[in-house]
Design an enzyme around this catalytic site. Structure first.
Site, PDB file in Angstrom:
ATOM      1  N   ASP A  63       0.869  -1.167   0.000  1.00 13.28           N
ATOM      2  CA  ASP A  63       0.000   0.000   0.000  1.00 13.28           C
ATOM      3  C   ASP A  63       0.909   1.220   0.000  1.00 13.28           C
ATOM      4  O   ASP A  63       1.457   1.617   1.033  1.00 13.28           O
ATOM      5  CB  ASP A  63      -0.898  -0.012   1.236  1.00 13.28           C
ATOM      6  CG  ASP A  63      -1.819   1.205   1.289  1.00 13.28           C
ATOM      7  OD1 ASP A  63      -1.728   2.052   0.374  1.00 13.28           O
ATOM      8  OD2 ASP A  63      -2.608   1.310   2.246  1.00 13.28           O
ATOM      9  N   TYR A 156      -3.794  16.471  -7.242  1.00 15.57           N
ATOM     10  CA  TYR A 156      -3.126  15.554  -8.168  1.00 15.57           C
ATOM     11  C   TYR A 156      -2.020  16.289  -8.925  1.00 15.57           C
ATOM     12  O   TYR A 156      -0.879  15.820  -9.009  1.00 15.57           O
ATOM     13  CB  TYR A 156      -4.174  14.990  -9.128  1.00 15.57           C
ATOM     14  CG  TYR A 156      -3.666  14.081 -10.217  1.00 15.57           C
ATOM     15  CD1 TYR A 156      -3.159  12.813  -9.932  1.00 15.57           C
ATOM     16  CD2 TYR A 156      -3.735  14.472 -11.550  1.00 15.57           C
ATOM     17  CE1 TYR A 156      -2.734  11.967 -10.943  1.00 15.57           C
ATOM     18  CE2 TYR A 156      -3.315  13.635 -12.570  1.00 15.57           C
ATOM     19  CZ  TYR A 156      -2.808  12.384 -12.266  1.00 15.57           C
ATOM     20  OH  TYR A 156      -2.391  11.547 -13.266  1.00 15.57           O
ATOM     21  N   LYS A 160       1.991  15.586  -8.815  1.00 15.66           N
ATOM     22  CA  LYS A 160       2.657  15.131 -10.036  1.00 15.66           C
ATOM     23  C   LYS A 160       3.648  16.167 -10.569  1.00 15.66           C
ATOM     24  O   LYS A 160       4.685  15.807 -11.144  1.00 15.66           O
ATOM     25  CB  LYS A 160       1.608  14.790 -11.098  1.00 15.66           C
ATOM     26  CG  LYS A 160       0.834  13.517 -10.821  1.00 15.66           C
ATOM     27  CD  LYS A 160       1.700  12.273 -10.958  1.00 15.66           C
ATOM     28  CE  LYS A 160       0.856  11.010 -10.996  1.00 15.66           C
ATOM     29  NZ  LYS A 160       1.680   9.790 -11.236  1.00 15.66           N
ATOM     30  N   ALA A 190      -7.042   5.011 -21.890  1.00 14.93           N
ATOM     31  CA  ALA A 190      -8.142   4.083 -21.594  1.00 14.93           C
ATOM     32  C   ALA A 190      -7.656   2.973 -20.674  1.00 14.93           C
ATOM     33  O   ALA A 190      -7.041   2.007 -21.114  1.00 14.93           O
ATOM     34  CB  ALA A 190      -8.699   3.495 -22.890  1.00 14.93           C
ATOM     35  N   GLY A 193      -8.761   2.016 -14.321  1.00 11.35           N
ATOM     36  CA  GLY A 193      -8.860   3.079 -13.337  1.00 11.35           C
ATOM     37  C   GLY A 193      -9.551   4.315 -13.889  1.00 11.35           C
ATOM     38  O   GLY A 193     -10.341   4.957 -13.192  1.00 11.35           O
ATOM     39  N   ASP A 195     -11.756   4.363 -16.283  1.00 10.79           N
ATOM     40  CA  ASP A 195     -13.175   4.032 -16.420  1.00 10.79           C
ATOM     41  C   ASP A 195     -13.898   4.237 -15.087  1.00 10.79           C
ATOM     42  O   ASP A 195     -14.967   4.861 -15.030  1.00 10.79           O
ATOM     43  CB  ASP A 195     -13.339   2.585 -16.887  1.00 10.79           C
ATOM     44  CG  ASP A 195     -14.792   2.193 -17.065  1.00 10.79           C
ATOM     45  OD1 ASP A 195     -15.431   2.697 -18.008  1.00 10.79           O
ATOM     46  OD2 ASP A 195     -15.289   1.380 -16.255  1.00 10.79           O
TER      47      ASP A 195
END
Length: 258
Positions: A63, A156, A160, A190, A193, A195
């Site tokens: 994790d 995010y 990043k 695509a 995750g 989706d």
């Protein structure tokens, strides 16, 4: 001879999406692969797939939101194989948040998964390479949103963008150790995750990929296997002396205006 013949490759976040595609490509090119992830089921299924095809692969439960997990994963691979030749940081958290509604808890989780985990995975992997006085390669899977991104990706993007700077800093610091470190700013891709994210945060239906494709220059989203081939190239000697590069793997052009 494969591009990664005989190499030991650790793929963080390697149980699905881009990470799993990288693991498949690395095995195809002759590497022994370790993949990390939080959920044993997809990790063990991927390992079974790769070994059934004649490859060498192991799943390492990790994790990456836990501070010590990234270093521990490297240590476990070194304990099994004696070394790590290549590292890919492909894990990513993409849950949404704007500047105004992001909580400290959400911000900290983005930093933990998207920046802290790659930092300490790189620390452990480079330490192994330096200890052995051996060359190595690292690829960080980043995002084109690191250039600015959408308003709903504030934490995010913060994490990043930090990984972009870290990639260049570490590459510069360890160029004389012959450790090459590069990054990919990937565009809309695509994946399983993505989706789940589109459905959970944007109310997307089953046709969201088709609708998205209509708005993209090439008429489709990127594919994980395409990114994986690029990552393998950067991990391999075929990419020569390239280090400290953060490449925009996208169909939109930064700075281009219509």
């Amino acid at each position: 001879m494969g591009l990664l013949d005989g190499k030991i490759v650790l793929v963080n976040g390697g149980t699905q999406g881009v990470g799993a595609a990288v693991a498949r490509a690395a095995v195809r090119e002759g590497a022994a692969v370790a993949v990390t992830g939080r959920r044993p089921e997809p990790g063990e299924a991927l390992v079974a797939e790769l070994t059934a095809a004649g490859g060498e692969a192991v799943y390492v439960h990790a994790d990456l939101a836990r501070a010590e997990a990234a270093r521990d994963a490297v240590a476990r691979v070194v304990a099994v194989h004696g070394r790590v030749d290549c590292l890919v940081n492909a894990a990513g958290l993409t849950s949404r948040g704007t500047l105004l509604d992001t909580t400290p808890e959400l911000f900290d989780r983005h930093i933990a998964v998207n920046l802290r985990a790659p930092f300490f995975a790189m620390q452990a992997a480079v330490a192994d390479m330096v200890r052995r006085e051996a060359p190595g390669t690292i690829v960080n899977v980043i995002t084109s949103s690191a250039h600015g991104g959408q308003p709903f990706l504030a934490p995010y993007v913060a994490a990043k963008a930090g990984l972009t700077g870290l990639t260049r800093n570490a590459a510069h610091a360890h160029r004389w150790d012959r450790v090459r470190i590069n990054g990919l700013n990937i565009g809309w891709t695509a994946t399983e995750g993505e989706d789940a994210t589109q459905r959970a945060f944007h109310g997307a239906g089953d046709d969201w990929r088709e609708r998205a494709a209509e708005r993209l220059p090439m008429g489709r989203l990127g594919r994980p296997d395409e990114i994986a081939d690029f990552v393998v190239l950067l991990l391999s000697d075929r990419s020569g002396v390239v280090t400290g590069s953060v490449i925009d793997w996208d169909q939109n052009v930064l700075g281009g205006l219509d």
